[in-house]
Motif scaffolding. Structure first.
Motif, PDB file in Angstrom:
ATOM      1  N   SER A 169      -4.499   6.786  -1.797  1.00 52.27           N
ATOM      2  CA  SER A 169      -4.118   5.513  -1.201  1.00 52.27           C
ATOM      3  C   SER A 169      -4.496   4.377  -2.138  1.00 52.27           C
ATOM      4  N   LYS A 207       1.001   5.753  -1.375  1.00 49.98           N
ATOM      5  CA  LYS A 207       0.258   6.963  -1.687  1.00 49.98           C
ATOM      6  C   LYS A 207       0.801   7.549  -2.977  1.00 49.98           C
ATOM      7  N   TRP A 223       0.846  -1.188   0.000  1.00 51.36           N
ATOM      8  CA  TRP A 223       0.000   0.000   0.000  1.00 51.36           C
ATOM      9  C   TRP A 223       0.883   1.240   0.000  1.00 51.36           C
TER      10      TRP A 223
END
Length: 481
Positions: free
Chosen positions: A276, A268, A266
């Motif tokens: 996200s 950004k 994960w």
């Protein structure tokens, strides 16, 4: 393309709608009449050329590639049993007729969207539709350069007429949901937002290539409750949880060092949007990387630009981004999903090689005439999607569940359908004519009658039909070669 196998769940209230009868146009005649009055195509009660007849004539000509004013007038005569001169037709084809065809396409797309059932895929439990989007450039006759400016060669002083065709379709049913003809200069980044307001619904998965990878647009898709899968635009900053920029090459070498390895994390996207999403890295191997690097170096020489060493080294990996969680899809599924995005390339290849689109686009005529035929071709192709020509899945009934819901098994279809598409188009064209005429004998009689009528006013010898040439030869007005 990998063959897929999904279990599809369709509730009894959202079963696929009944397919239209052979020869039917993809829009109801009552809606066509209202649309014709709104666009100005129909101003008073039509005696010969009704909106439905006009649509059918354009569809037949778009399917056959016979797109001259005489061909259109002949087809109108065949469908109605009357005679209609090409001069009268020339006066009718203008901006109003083009707007009428564009409106008919919009109505057909709306009907397509209504008839797509909400699906629950076993391997993608949160996804209800899978939408694929891409674009392709079509070349028009050079005479239309002022109306459709395309790429230019400033060194040789050559100009081309081109337009960009944008397409969004549902992967499972093959139905087209959005089509647009954009100027050549409007690139995919500008068109990325078109899908947000009018097409996307909650639960959709949108798969598009790198040209549409605009971080703000991806955020808008997520805000609608939908999902995206896209190639990573390496220009955008990729940040970790502490908002520090990630070294993509170092991450790829450490987490997926060998061919076939994959990983996800994960991250950004962008310092401003901070979207996200999951970053998926797939090691494609040195051979694939070398092929990509050769292509990049060739393009760089042509454009007079260059790429960094890290960017070239990163070509061994495929970098994808998505907002689907781990419970919805793993790295292998992402790879297969993005690979089947290339199915849209089959449609564009079909459009350019197996249909008459290229011939109509390059036709030497005015802007409104060419636009009319292209929109007619689009409407014809939408009609084919209602018959399941482009569907990747076949719905075969399985036993009902205890609560009465119907289950279906969706399987990948044989791509041989694309080899037979030319025959399918020809049969559909004939069905439209036979639906209006009634029999082959009557169709032949009307065709002969129309040829005789137009031969009397056509001074070009190459346009005179063979029977008429023999008649003129007997009277001495024509010499047989």
């Amino acid at each position: 393309m990998a063959r897929l196998s999904w279990r599809v769940f369709v509730t009894s209230s959202s079963r696929p709608t009944v397919r239209p009868k052979p020869g039917a146009i993809p829009v109801l005649p009552s809606k066509l009449n209202a649309l014709a009055r709104i666009t100005g195509f129909l101003k008073r009660q039509a005696k010969k050329l009704t909106p439905a007849v006009f649509i059918q004539a354009v569809l037949v000509c778009a399917a056959s590639g016979r797109c001259t004013f005489r061909d259109l007038a002949t087809e109108i005569g065949i469908l109605t049993g009357f005679t209609y001169s090409r001069q009268a037709l020339w006066e009718r084809i203008g901006s109003a007729s083009v707007d009428f065809l564009k409106g008919a396409v919009a109505l057909a797309l709306k009907e397509n969207a209504k008839s797509i059932p909400s699906l629950k895929l076993k391997n993608l439990p949160n996804v209800t539709r899978i939408l694929i989007g891409d674009s392709s450039v079509f070349t028009l006759h050079p005479r239309l350069y002022q109306d459709f400016p395309g790429g230019s060669n400033h060194i040789e002083g050559q100009h081309s007429a081109q337009c960009r065709f944008q397409l969004v379709f549902d992967l499972i049913t093959g139905k087209w949901l959005q089509t647009k003809l954009d100027p050549y200069a409007r690139n995919d980044r500008a068109a990325a937002w078109d899908i947000v307001d009018h097409v996307i619904e909650q639960g959709d998965l949108i798969i598009r290539d790198l040209g549409y990878a605009v971080t703000g647009c991806l955020q808008a898709i997520a805000d609608k409750g939908a999902y995206f899968l896209s190639r990573l635009n390496t220009v955008a900053a990729v940040l970790d949880e502490t908002n520090q920029r990630i070294d993509l090459l170092a991450l790829a070498r450490s987490k997926a060092p060998n061919a076939g390895d994959s990983c996800s994390a994960w991250v950004k996207l962008s310092k401003t949007e901070q979207l996200s999403c999951r970053l998926i890295l797939i090691n494609e191997g040195e051979e694939v990387g070398n092929t990509r690097r050769r292509r990049l170096n060739r393009d760089s020489k042509r454009r007079g630009s260059s790429h960094t060493k890290d960017y070239l080294a990163l070509q061994n990996w495929t970098l994808l981004v998505s907002n689907l969680g781990e419970e919805s899809a793993n790295e292998t599924q992402f790879k297969e999903l993005y690979r089947i995005r290339w199915r849209i390339e089959n449609i564009f290849k079909l459009a350019k090689s197996q249909t008459s689109l290229a011939k109509m686009a390059a036709h030497h005529s005015n802007r409104h005439h060419v636009e009319l035929m292209i929109w007619g071709w689009i409407l014809f192709m939408i009609g084919l999607t209602q018959r399941g020509v482009f569907a990747i899945a076949t719905l075969n009934p399985l036993p009902k569940s205890d609560n009465g819901d119907q289950f279906f098994e969706a399987r990948g279809t044989d791509q041989s359908i694309f080899k037979a598409i030319a025959k399918i188009i020809e049969w559909t064209r004939l069905q439209i004519e036979l639906t209006a005429v009634g029999s082959i004998e009557e169709l032949t009689r009307r065709l002969e009658e129309q040829c005789r009528y137009h031969d009397r006013y056509d001074k070009r010898e190459d346009r005179i039909s063979l029977p008429r040439r023999f008649e003129l030869a007997l009277t001495g007005e024509y010499t047989l070669p």
